[in-house]
Design a protein around this motif. Structure first.
Motif, PDB file in Angstrom:
ATOM      1  N   PRO A 142      40.781 -29.250  -1.779  1.00 10.55           N
ATOM      2  CA  PRO A 142      39.715 -29.645  -0.848  1.00 10.55           C
ATOM      3  C   PRO A 142      39.117 -28.475  -0.069  1.00 10.55           C
ATOM      4  O   PRO A 142      38.033 -28.605   0.487  1.00 10.55           O
ATOM      5  CB  PRO A 142      40.416 -30.632   0.098  1.00 10.55           C
ATOM      6  N   ASP A 143      39.801 -27.331  -0.027  1.00  8.76           N
ATOM      7  CA  ASP A 143      39.273 -26.175   0.702  1.00  8.76           C
ATOM      8  C   ASP A 143      38.748 -25.071  -0.208  1.00  8.76           C
ATOM      9  O   ASP A 143      38.364 -23.997   0.262  1.00  8.76           O
ATOM     10  CB  ASP A 143      40.362 -25.587   1.607  1.00  8.76           C
ATOM     11  N   TYR A 198      30.691 -35.923  -1.521  1.00  5.29           N
ATOM     12  CA  TYR A 198      30.710 -36.431  -2.899  1.00  5.29           C
ATOM     13  C   TYR A 198      31.566 -35.538  -3.797  1.00  5.29           C
ATOM     14  O   TYR A 198      32.395 -36.015  -4.582  1.00  5.29           O
ATOM     15  CB  TYR A 198      29.272 -36.502  -3.430  1.00  5.29           C
ATOM     16  N   ALA A 199      31.390 -34.219  -3.667  1.00  3.08           N
ATOM     17  CA  ALA A 199      32.079 -33.281  -4.562  1.00  3.08           C
ATOM     18  C   ALA A 199      33.580 -33.224  -4.273  1.00  3.08           C
ATOM     19  O   ALA A 199      34.383 -32.995  -5.171  1.00  3.08           O
ATOM     20  CB  ALA A 199      31.466 -31.891  -4.441  1.00  3.08           C
ATOM     21  N   GLY A 200      33.951 -33.399  -3.010  1.00  4.06           N
ATOM     22  CA  GLY A 200      35.364 -33.331  -2.645  1.00  4.06           C
ATOM     23  C   GLY A 200      35.827 -31.930  -2.281  1.00  4.06           C
ATOM     24  O   GLY A 200      37.029 -31.664  -2.165  1.00  4.06           O
ATOM     25  N   CYS A 201      34.880 -31.026  -2.070  1.00  2.00           N
ATOM     26  CA  CYS A 201      35.189 -29.633  -1.691  1.00  2.00           C
ATOM     27  C   CYS A 201      33.887 -28.981  -1.243  1.00  2.00           C
ATOM     28  O   CYS A 201      32.807 -29.515  -1.520  1.00  2.00           O
ATOM     29  CB  CYS A 201      35.796 -28.885  -2.882  1.00  2.00           C
ATOM     30  N   PRO A 202      33.969 -27.821  -0.574  1.00  2.00           N
ATOM     31  CA  PRO A 202      32.729 -27.131  -0.188  1.00  2.00           C
ATOM     32  C   PRO A 202      32.018 -26.585  -1.428  1.00  2.00           C
ATOM     33  O   PRO A 202      32.599 -25.795  -2.170  1.00  2.00           O
ATOM     34  CB  PRO A 202      33.206 -25.976   0.711  1.00  2.00           C
ATOM     35  N   VAL A 203      30.787 -27.032  -1.650  1.00  2.00           N
ATOM     36  CA  VAL A 203      30.115 -26.678  -2.894  1.00  2.00           C
ATOM     37  C   VAL A 203      28.813 -25.923  -2.630  1.00  2.00           C
ATOM     38  O   VAL A 203      28.122 -26.153  -1.631  1.00  2.00           O
ATOM     39  CB  VAL A 203      29.912 -27.942  -3.773  1.00  2.00           C
ATOM     40  N   ARG A 247      31.166 -14.314   0.329  1.00  2.37           N
ATOM     41  CA  ARG A 247      32.571 -14.305  -0.036  1.00  2.37           C
ATOM     42  C   ARG A 247      32.595 -14.847  -1.456  1.00  2.37           C
ATOM     43  O   ARG A 247      31.872 -15.784  -1.763  1.00  2.37           O
ATOM     44  CB  ARG A 247      33.301 -15.273   0.905  1.00  2.37           C
ATOM     45  N   MET A 248      33.405 -14.270  -2.341  1.00  2.00           N
ATOM     46  CA  MET A 248      33.444 -14.779  -3.704  1.00  2.00           C
ATOM     47  C   MET A 248      33.961 -16.214  -3.704  1.00  2.00           C
ATOM     48  O   MET A 248      34.884 -16.550  -2.971  1.00  2.00           O
ATOM     49  CB  MET A 248      34.364 -13.901  -4.568  1.00  2.00           C
ATOM     50  N   PRO A 249      33.364 -17.074  -4.518  1.00  2.00           N
ATOM     51  CA  PRO A 249      33.859 -18.449  -4.606  1.00  2.00           C
ATOM     52  C   PRO A 249      35.248 -18.482  -5.236  1.00  2.00           C
ATOM     53  O   PRO A 249      35.646 -17.536  -5.924  1.00  2.00           O
ATOM     54  CB  PRO A 249      32.834 -19.131  -5.522  1.00  2.00           C
ATOM     55  N   ASP A 250      35.973 -19.574  -4.995  1.00  2.00           N
ATOM     56  CA  ASP A 250      37.284 -19.737  -5.627  1.00  2.00           C
ATOM     57  C   ASP A 250      37.139 -20.205  -7.071  1.00  2.00           C
ATOM     58  O   ASP A 250      37.982 -19.905  -7.903  1.00  2.00           O
ATOM     59  CB  ASP A 250      38.117 -20.754  -4.834  1.00  2.00           C
TER      60      ASP A 250
END
Ligand SMILES: *Cc1c(COP(=O)(O)O)cnc(C)c1O
Ligand SMILES: [Zn+2]
Length: 393
Positions: free
Chosen positions: A351-352, A79-84, A213-216
């Motif tokens: 998307p990544d 749904y989000a379109g990326c790893p959330v 790992r710090m989020p983007d």
């Protein structure tokens, strides 16, 4: 210790409790990055960052604030379109991140021996201030608009603050309350004041501590810009202390019916007040955000983005949170997740990219505690009213 506050924009600094710069912008406390080396790992709340907070933990409820989970939530990815991942702020004692700022505000007033605090809010901040004050034994004055719905008044009133329904321009009330508070010895902890920002920047500290790992990117539903400014500030301090290599992109989401910060982002200029329409996300419907420009400066400095989402998208995200995570959020929090999807669709988030969506407030509605006394006062009589309130106890 004398505390100093400074302006992100013009660099001026002042003694606290000043809250606004001569240039008009909100002030925040001077940073002490070395303090971040002294995290108290035994403390399971925001007070583990005591070394960089302006005060220690007050008694009671405020001790339980913060250290909310950061959950990787793969079922929301499609749904989000990326790893959330979701920062679950609904688990704070009164159901929103506002408790972080209220705990520090109430703690400071208590430590100063100043038994009176106040706030201008008709939602989560009012409830949070009322609850933290009740637990610390402080008197709390909550200024709400005259036309506040009864059930919302009930949710605030159960904690027994003094409530005044103010007749007049509610936007004016924000600055007026700070001036009146300064004159009458009431510590107003409004949405972007230094004490609130100091407490709410612990959201950033926790994200950095929890993430392997710090989020983007970090995505926040935004109204006054107080939380977004605070999160930006927190990451700046972590970077200055060498605890993180880079600051995540700060991305903000607003409701389409009231999106002054998103408009300024699109136009490339400063934030200007808007005529607001109705939205289900009432907790993020500030047409004249006091820290709009500061939050936007954070977006620009971190190559972030701002978007607006409509009510249908907001309600769809609220359902996703419930059906794919088992989490009840209020519409303002849903807006954050809807914003992740909108930003991914617009290629503003790749998307990544690992994204943290901050679930800012609970959807488990407080139905209140019956009748609440809340006299109406004209905004021009507020000075006298607050003086009388201070004199009455
Ligand atoms: C207050 C609030 C916001 C917006 O925070 P600001 O600091 O005013 O920008 C977002 N979501 C919820 C649930 C809130 O209570
Ligand atoms: Zn300034």
């Amino acid at each position: 210790m004398s505390l100093r506050v400074e302006c992100y924009r013009c660099g001026r600094s002042f003694g606290f409790p000043r809250t606004r710069c001569r240039c008009g912008e909100g002030l925040w406390f001077e940073a002490r990055p070395s303090g971040l080396r002294a995290i108290d790992a035994d403390e399971d709340s925001i007070w583990r960052y005591r070394s960089v907070l302006p005060v220690g933990a007050p008694v009671g409820l405020s001790r339980a604030v913060g250290r909310t989970p950061l959950l990787r939530t793969p079922r929301l990815d499609a749904y989000a379109g990326c790893p959330v991942s979701v920062k679950v702020e609904t688990l704070n004692p009164t159901g929103s991140f506002k408790d972080r700022g209220s705990a520090v505000g109430v703690g400071w007033a208590a430590a100063e021996g100043n038994g009176r605090v106040g706030t201008v809010s008709h939602g989560n901040m009012a409830r949070s201030m009322a609850a933290c004050s009740a637990a610390a034994g402080l008197d709390c004055l909550v200024l709400v608009p005259a036309d506040i719905p009864a059930e919302r008044l009930g949710g605030i009133g159960r904690f027994d603050p003094s409530i005044r329904r103010v007749d007049g321009d509610y936007a004016d009330l924000y600055d007026r309350s700070l001036e009146i508070g300064a004159r009458s010895g009431v510590t107003f902890v409004n949405s972007d004041t230094p004490l609130r920002v100091a407490g709410q920047r612990t959201t950033a500290f926790e994200i950095a501590e929890h993430a392997d790992r710090m989020p983007d990117a970090v995505v926040l539903p935004t109204s006054s810009g107080g939380h977004a400014s605070a999160v930006w500030r927190g990451f700046q301090e972590l970077e200055a202390a060498g605890r993180i290599d880079a600051i995540p992109r700060l991305c903000l989401v607003q409701a389409r019916a009231c999106d002054p910060i998103a408009r300024a982002y699109r136009d490339g200029g400063d934030v200007r007040p808007v005529e607001a329409g109705e939205t289900v996300a009432y907790s993020i419907a500030n047409p004249d955000p006091p820290s709009g420009d500061r939050a936007l400066a954070g977006v620009r400095a971190t190559a972030g983005a701002v978007c607006s989402v409509g009510d249908d998208a907001i309600l769809e995200a609220v359902r996703r949170y419930a059906t794919h995570l088992g989490l009840a959020v209020e519409p303002a929090a849903g807006a954050g997740l809807a914003g992740v999807r909108a930003l991914a669709e617009a290629d503003e988030i790749g998307p990544d990219e690992d994204v943290v969506a901050v679930a800012t407030g609970t959807g488990l509605v407080d139905t209140g505690a019956g009748d609440v006394e809340a006299p109406v006062v004209d905004i021009d009589d507020l000075d006298t009213e607050v003086a009388a309130w201070v004199g009455s106890g």
